[in-house]
Design a protein around this motif. Structure first.
Motif, PDB file in Angstrom:
ATOM      1  N   MET A   1       0.395 -37.579  19.866  1.00  0.00           N
ATOM      2  CA  MET A   1       0.189 -36.170  20.092  1.00  0.00           C
ATOM      3  C   MET A   1       1.515 -35.430  19.899  1.00  0.00           C
ATOM      4  N   SER A   2       1.461 -34.298  19.219  1.00  0.00           N
ATOM      5  CA  SER A   2       2.664 -33.542  18.908  1.00  0.00           C
ATOM      6  C   SER A   2       3.168 -32.804  20.142  1.00  0.00           C
ATOM      7  N   ARG A   3       4.438 -33.061  20.510  1.00  0.00           N
ATOM      8  CA  ARG A   3       5.001 -32.370  21.665  1.00  0.00           C
ATOM      9  C   ARG A   3       5.210 -30.890  21.358  1.00  0.00           C
ATOM     10  N   ILE A   4       5.535 -30.589  20.119  1.00  0.00           N
ATOM     11  CA  ILE A   4       5.748 -29.192  19.742  1.00  0.00           C
ATOM     12  C   ILE A   4       4.415 -28.491  19.539  1.00  0.00           C
ATOM     13  N   GLY A   5       3.500 -29.134  18.844  1.00  0.00           N
ATOM     14  CA  GLY A   5       2.241 -28.505  18.484  1.00  0.00           C
ATOM     15  C   GLY A   5       1.351 -28.163  19.659  1.00  0.00           C
ATOM     16  N   LYS A   6       1.409 -28.932  20.733  1.00  0.00           N
ATOM     17  CA  LYS A   6       0.498 -28.685  21.851  1.00  0.00           C
ATOM     18  C   LYS A   6       0.956 -27.547  22.757  1.00  0.00           C
ATOM     19  N   GLN A   7       2.168 -27.054  22.590  1.00  0.00           N
ATOM     20  CA  GLN A   7       2.657 -25.950  23.423  1.00  0.00           C
ATOM     21  C   GLN A   7       2.022 -24.640  22.978  1.00  0.00           C
ATOM     22  N   PRO A   8       1.534 -23.823  23.910  1.00  0.00           N
ATOM     23  CA  PRO A   8       0.974 -22.527  23.525  1.00  0.00           C
ATOM     24  C   PRO A   8       2.095 -21.554  23.135  1.00  0.00           C
ATOM     25  N   ILE A   9       1.744 -20.581  22.302  1.00  0.00           N
ATOM     26  CA  ILE A   9       2.699 -19.562  21.868  1.00  0.00           C
ATOM     27  C   ILE A   9       2.400 -18.292  22.642  1.00  0.00           C
ATOM     28  N   PRO A  10       3.294 -17.836  23.523  1.00  0.00           N
ATOM     29  CA  PRO A  10       3.038 -16.590  24.254  1.00  0.00           C
ATOM     30  C   PRO A  10       3.153 -15.385  23.315  1.00  0.00           C
ATOM     31  N   VAL A  11       2.244 -14.431  23.491  1.00  0.00           N
ATOM     32  CA  VAL A  11       2.244 -13.226  22.663  1.00  0.00           C
ATOM     33  C   VAL A  11       2.749 -12.068  23.524  1.00  0.00           C
ATOM     34  N   PRO A  12       3.926 -11.503  23.215  1.00  0.00           N
ATOM     35  CA  PRO A  12       4.440 -10.383  24.002  1.00  0.00           C
ATOM     36  C   PRO A  12       3.630  -9.114  23.784  1.00  0.00           C
ATOM     37  N   ASP A  13       3.801  -8.154  24.677  1.00  0.00           N
ATOM     38  CA  ASP A  13       3.112  -6.868  24.550  1.00  0.00           C
ATOM     39  C   ASP A  13       3.594  -6.154  23.295  1.00  0.00           C
ATOM     40  N   GLY A  14       2.681  -5.504  22.593  1.00  0.00           N
ATOM     41  CA  GLY A  14       3.018  -4.756  21.391  1.00  0.00           C
ATOM     42  C   GLY A  14       2.928  -5.567  20.108  1.00  0.00           C
ATOM     43  N   VAL A  15       2.558  -6.840  20.200  1.00  0.00           N
ATOM     44  CA  VAL A  15       2.416  -7.675  19.015  1.00  0.00           C
ATOM     45  C   VAL A  15       0.932  -7.859  18.724  1.00  0.00           C
ATOM     46  N   LYS A  16       0.541  -7.532  17.491  1.00  0.00           N
ATOM     47  CA  LYS A  16      -0.854  -7.663  17.074  1.00  0.00           C
ATOM     48  C   LYS A  16      -0.967  -8.800  16.068  1.00  0.00           C
ATOM     49  N   ILE A  17      -1.994  -9.623  16.239  1.00  0.00           N
ATOM     50  CA  ILE A  17      -2.193 -10.781  15.378  1.00  0.00           C
ATOM     51  C   ILE A  17      -3.559 -10.684  14.726  1.00  0.00           C
ATOM     52  N   LYS A  18      -3.572 -10.881  13.404  1.00  0.00           N
ATOM     53  CA  LYS A  18      -4.810 -10.787  12.637  1.00  0.00           C
ATOM     54  C   LYS A  18      -4.911 -12.019  11.746  1.00  0.00           C
ATOM     55  N   ASP A  20      -7.219 -13.694   8.707  1.00  0.00           N
ATOM     56  CA  ASP A  20      -8.267 -13.624   7.687  1.00  0.00           C
ATOM     57  C   ASP A  20      -8.293 -14.952   6.970  1.00  0.00           C
ATOM     58  N   LYS A  21      -9.298 -15.770   7.261  1.00  0.00           N
ATOM     59  CA  LYS A  21      -9.434 -17.127   6.715  1.00  0.00           C
ATOM     60  C   LYS A  21      -8.168 -17.910   7.011  1.00  0.00           C
ATOM     61  N   LYS A  22      -7.252 -18.065   6.059  1.00  0.00           N
ATOM     62  CA  LYS A  22      -6.012 -18.810   6.300  1.00  0.00           C
ATOM     63  C   LYS A  22      -4.770 -17.912   6.275  1.00  0.00           C
ATOM     64  N   LEU A  23      -4.933 -16.598   6.094  1.00  0.00           N
ATOM     65  CA  LEU A  23      -3.806 -15.678   6.035  1.00  0.00           C
ATOM     66  C   LEU A  23      -3.580 -15.069   7.412  1.00  0.00           C
ATOM     67  N   LEU A  24      -2.426 -15.350   8.000  1.00  0.00           N
ATOM     68  CA  LEU A  24      -2.072 -14.843   9.317  1.00  0.00           C
ATOM     69  C   LEU A  24      -1.114 -13.672   9.152  1.00  0.00           C
ATOM     70  N   THR A  25      -1.443 -12.544   9.794  1.00  0.00           N
ATOM     71  CA  THR A  25      -0.582 -11.364   9.759  1.00  0.00           C
ATOM     72  C   THR A  25      -0.181 -11.019  11.186  1.00  0.00           C
ATOM     73  N   VAL A  26       1.129 -10.914  11.429  1.00  0.00           N
ATOM     74  CA  VAL A  26       1.662 -10.590  12.747  1.00  0.00           C
ATOM     75  C   VAL A  26       2.432  -9.284  12.617  1.00  0.00           C
ATOM     76  N   THR A  27       2.084  -8.304  13.451  1.00  0.00           N
ATOM     77  CA  THR A  27       2.718  -6.987  13.417  1.00  0.00           C
ATOM     78  C   THR A  27       3.308  -6.684  14.787  1.00  0.00           C
ATOM     79  N   GLY A  28       4.531  -6.160  14.795  1.00  0.00           N
ATOM     80  CA  GLY A  28       5.197  -5.824  16.052  1.00  0.00           C
ATOM     81  C   GLY A  28       6.129  -4.654  15.872  1.00  0.00           C
ATOM     82  N   GLY A  29       6.995  -4.453  16.850  1.00  0.00           N
ATOM     83  CA  GLY A  29       7.920  -3.335  16.838  1.00  0.00           C
ATOM     84  C   GLY A  29       8.959  -3.408  15.739  1.00  0.00           C
TER      85      GLY A  29
END
Length: 180
Positions: A1-18, A20-29
């Motif tokens: 089991m991956s020690r890095i992969g199993k950790q959750p990624i916290p999302v700070p306030d003001g960051v939007k995640i979208k 679409d299929k395999k394309l990840l878009t992250v928008t922030g300040g």
């Protein structure tokens, strides 16, 4: 089991995640980043965290699992806080100047070396031209730019002259007279 992969990624306030299929878009300040996810992984998103999940338990899936988690975490950190890389120039007469979107290096060559900055990365010259700071939201692009700048005049192992990362430890060699 991956020690890095199993950790959750916290999302700070003001960051939007979208996603679409395999394309990840992250928008922030700081700006917006998009990237195609590696194969054999998927994302589970909540309000405050993201989890990367492998497709199956094969070796290839587990290797992509840690990679995908690190890439997504770097995107979230980049758009919320940004990344900086401080570099130093050591040597008599070696210096750097900022001219708009171009850095001009004097590194002991017969002509000054002009280095244009890619879009999304800003540079600030500190300490009378012997230190400079690179800032950007894309960690991969910032690290590659810093490596390209360092390659203009890598640190010399005998004298220590050249372009280096701030805090980089050099293993100095003795010259021919050092064996006496």
């Amino acid at each position: 089991m991956s020690r890095i992969g199993k950790q959750p990624i916290p999302v700070p306030d003001g960051v939007k995640i979208k996603l679409d299929k395999k394309l990840l878009t992250v928008t922030g300040g700081q700006g917006s980043l998009s990237r195609e996810l590696p194969p054999r992984v998927s994302l589970e998103m909540d309000d405050k965290e993201i989890r990367v999940v492998p497709q199956d338990d094969s070796r290839l899936s587990r290797s992509y699992w840690g990679l995908a988690r690190t890439l997504v975490a770097n995107m979230v950190t980049g758009v919320s806080q940004g990344f900086t890389r401080v570099m130093e120039i050591v040597g008599t007469g070696y210096k750097v100047e900022a001219k708009g979107e171009t850095l001009v290096f004097s590194l002991g060559y017969s002509n000054p070396v002009e280095f244009s900055l890619p879009q999304g990365i800003k540079a600030e010259v500190l300490d009378k031209g012997t230190r400079f700071e690179l800032k950007g939201i894309d960690k991969e692009k910032l690290g590659q730019l810093a490596a390209n700048i360092r390659a203009l005049r890598p640190p010399d192992v005998y004298k220590g002259k050249g372009v280096r990362y701030a805090g980089e430890k050099l293993r100095r060699k003795m010259g021919k007279t050092g064996s006496r």
